[in-house]
Design a protein around this motif. Structure first.
Motif, PDB file in Angstrom:
ATOM      1  N   GLU A 237       0.837  -1.213   0.000  1.00  0.00           N
ATOM      2  CA  GLU A 237       0.000   0.000   0.000  1.00  0.00           C
ATOM      3  C   GLU A 237       0.865   1.254   0.000  1.00  0.00           C
ATOM      4  O   GLU A 237       0.554   2.247  -0.652  1.00  0.00           O
ATOM      5  N   ALA A 238       1.961   1.200   0.755  1.00  0.00           N
ATOM      6  CA  ALA A 238       2.852   2.360   0.813  1.00  0.00           C
ATOM      7  C   ALA A 238       3.580   2.541  -0.513  1.00  0.00           C
ATOM      8  O   ALA A 238       3.769   3.661  -0.980  1.00  0.00           O
ATOM      9  N   VAL A 239       3.954   1.439  -1.138  1.00  0.00           N
ATOM     10  CA  VAL A 239       4.703   1.524  -2.392  1.00  0.00           C
ATOM     11  C   VAL A 239       3.813   2.037  -3.528  1.00  0.00           C
ATOM     12  O   VAL A 239       4.202   2.931  -4.279  1.00  0.00           O
ATOM     13  N   PHE A 240       2.621   1.490  -3.623  1.00  0.00           N
ATOM     14  CA  PHE A 240       1.765   1.822  -4.763  1.00  0.00           C
ATOM     15  C   PHE A 240       0.723   2.896  -4.459  1.00  0.00           C
ATOM     16  O   PHE A 240       0.015   3.344  -5.354  1.00  0.00           O
ATOM     17  N   GLY A 241       0.617   3.299  -3.193  1.00  0.00           N
ATOM     18  CA  GLY A 241      -0.428   4.252  -2.838  1.00  0.00           C
ATOM     19  C   GLY A 241      -1.753   3.537  -2.744  1.00  0.00           C
ATOM     20  O   GLY A 241      -1.899   2.412  -3.236  1.00  0.00           O
ATOM     21  N   CYS A 242      -2.709   4.150  -2.100  1.00  0.00           N
ATOM     22  CA  CYS A 242      -4.017   3.522  -1.948  1.00  0.00           C
ATOM     23  C   CYS A 242      -5.009   4.549  -1.450  1.00  0.00           C
ATOM     24  O   CYS A 242      -4.646   5.680  -1.125  1.00  0.00           O
ATOM     25  N   LYS A 243      -6.255   4.149  -1.440  1.00  0.00           N
ATOM     26  CA  LYS A 243      -7.294   4.988  -0.839  1.00  0.00           C
ATOM     27  C   LYS A 243      -7.703   4.336   0.465  1.00  0.00           C
ATOM     28  O   LYS A 243      -7.828   3.117   0.544  1.00  0.00           O
ATOM     29  N   LYS A 244      -7.878   5.125   1.477  1.00  0.00           N
ATOM     30  CA  LYS A 244      -8.268   4.592   2.784  1.00  0.00           C
ATOM     31  C   LYS A 244      -9.404   5.438   3.324  1.00  0.00           C
ATOM     32  O   LYS A 244      -9.401   6.657   3.179  1.00  0.00           O
ATOM     33  N   THR A 245     -10.353   4.773   3.927  1.00  0.00           N
ATOM     34  CA  THR A 245     -11.400   5.504   4.630  1.00  0.00           C
ATOM     35  C   THR A 245     -11.125   5.352   6.111  1.00  0.00           C
ATOM     36  O   THR A 245     -11.016   4.232   6.606  1.00  0.00           O
ATOM     37  N   ILE A 246     -10.969   6.457   6.777  1.00  0.00           N
ATOM     38  CA  ILE A 246     -10.633   6.371   8.196  1.00  0.00           C
ATOM     39  C   ILE A 246     -11.723   7.013   9.053  1.00  0.00           C
ATOM     40  O   ILE A 246     -12.400   7.947   8.622  1.00  0.00           O
ATOM     41  N   ASP A 247     -11.885   6.470  10.235  1.00  0.00           N
ATOM     42  CA  ASP A 247     -12.848   7.019  11.197  1.00  0.00           C
ATOM     43  C   ASP A 247     -12.133   8.024  12.078  1.00  0.00           C
ATOM     44  O   ASP A 247     -11.099   7.712  12.661  1.00  0.00           O
ATOM     45  N   VAL A 248     -12.698   9.200  12.152  1.00  0.00           N
ATOM     46  CA  VAL A 248     -12.070  10.260  12.933  1.00  0.00           C
ATOM     47  C   VAL A 248     -13.053  10.755  13.992  1.00  0.00           C
ATOM     48  O   VAL A 248     -14.203  11.052  13.692  1.00  0.00           O
ATOM     49  N   ASP A 249     -12.595  10.794  15.232  1.00  0.00           N
ATOM     50  CA  ASP A 249     -13.384  11.409  16.309  1.00  0.00           C
ATOM     51  C   ASP A 249     -13.087  12.893  16.300  1.00  0.00           C
ATOM     52  O   ASP A 249     -11.946  13.294  16.478  1.00  0.00           O
TER      53      ASP A 249
END
Ligand SMILES: [Zn+2]
Ligand SMILES: [Zn+2]
Length: 376
Positions: A136-148
């Motif tokens: 993921e770090a090498v190729f990049g990616c999309k991430k959905t993260i939960d933020v308080d």
């Protein structure tokens, strides 16, 4: 004129003090001896006059230069001339604007805290960490993260007022958030600026508070935020998403979201900045005779011809098969493969014989050979 104290001494600064230092010293001293804080104290009054006189000279580069050269006599009759500066303060501060002095003074002594504290302020930044796989770090990616986070209240849209009502402009300060109190002092009208007591500096008052947020206009929220992780990101790097932090107060805008990546190591590859390192195991025979092998790269499998006579720890360079550069993903590092030659450990007698022969060693007698010899 009575013996005058040295202006630098009055101000409590060195002769080499900068204008900034003089300004600060003046504010500090003015606060100490201001007649408003010492009513009916003639000594404080005299000190304050002396201080203002010193300040008027030292805060003006021309007057200061003249004072440095000629001392107090620079401002006596025939010195600097009667225009801007008389040297006589007995008639009050004719050359000074009281509003400026007080506005400036109280602005810096008190205003720095009170007024700004209640005015618009930017929301806080949110910092968090996400874990990425090596790929993921090498190729990049999309991430959905939960933020308080803390966001504006949906019910009242951040106003703090019950739906259908709206905050009223504060009748005391008319929305400015500060109150100006004018008083008569022995030097004339003195104005002091303080935080409005009615609205606490917000400039608005809420008569019917919103029940969802108790009138604060802000609520705790869980948000899902999409992150675009660029290819080539390194362990420990931080991605900033502007405006995705906490909501500010009084229309002060949002803080930022700061996401630091933690990259999990790969079982196969070692990353060395933009290069990728890995090993390949080949047999002695392959090393000697050469062979076609399959190398695993981050792009997949790749055929490679090992040259005959390849030495242990020889390096194979696969150009451009490394990690993409962060902002120029078309440019990539290299993949460097180290050749590990395996020495076989459990050879058959036949194989050992062949190796001896290969090594030019005398043929080893077998058990049956020994028997034959004994009976001959
Ligand atoms: Zn609300
Ligand atoms: Zn007010």
């Amino acid at each position: 004129m009575a013996e005058k104290r040295d202006y630098y001494e009055v101000m409590g600064v060195e002769r080499t003090a900068s204008q900034d230092q003089i300004k600060k010293a003046y504010r500090k001293k003015a606060k100490e001896c201001h007649p408003d804080f010492h009513p009916n104290d003639p000594q404080a009054e005299a000190k304050f006059k002396e201080l203002n006189e010193a300040n008027e000279v030292l805060s003006d580069p021309d007057k200061r230069a003249a004072y440095d050269r000629y001392g107090h006599s620079a401002f006596e009759q025939g010195g600097m001339g009667g225009g801007g500066f008389s040297g006589d303060f007995s008639g009050g501060f004719s050359g000074m604007d009281m509003g400026d002095i007080f506005g400036d003074m109280f602005g810096s002594i008190f205003g720095g805290g009170s007024r700004r504290r209640n005015g618009p302020s930017r929301g806080a930044d949110i910092s968090m960490t996400i874990v990425l796989t090596f790929e993921e770090a090498v190729f990049g990616c999309k991430k959905t993260i939960d933020v308080d986070t803390i966001d504006n209240c949906d019910t009242c849209h951040g106003t703090g007022a019950k739906p259908g009502t709206s905050p009223q402009t504060c009748p005391t300060c008319h929305g400015s958030g500060s109150e100006t109190v004018t008083r008569q002092t022995m030097f004339g009208m003195a104005q002091t600026v303080t935080t409005c007591h009615t609205c606490g500096g917000r400039g608005k008052i809420v008569k019917d508070p919103c029940t969802s947020c108790n009138g604060t206009g802000r609520v705790r929220k869980k948000k899902q935020i999409e992150l675009d992780i660029p290819c080539g990101i390194s362990n420990g790097q931080t991605i900033r998403k502007s405006g995705h932090g906490q909501a500010g107060t009084g229309g002060g805008g949002y803080g930022d979201l700061l996401v630091t990546v933690s990259v999990r190591p790969s079982a196969e590859f070692v990353r060395q900045d933009r290069n990728i390192l890995s090993d390949i195991k080949i047999s002695v025979v392959q090393a000697i005779l050469g062979a076609e092998v399959t190398i695993r790269t981050i792009d997949g499998e790749e055929k490679y011809n090992i040259k005959p006579g390849t030495q242990p720890d020889a390096k194979i360079f696969l150009k451009g098969k490394g990690v993409p550069y962060l902002r120029t993903p078309n440019r990539r590092g290299d993949h460097i493969v180290t050749v590990k030659v395996e020495i076989p450990t459990n050879l058959s007698d036949k194989q050992k014989e062949l190796i001896r022969e290969f090594g030019g060693l005398p043929k080893k007698e077998s058990f049956s050979d020994k028997i034959k010899k004994a009976f001959n």
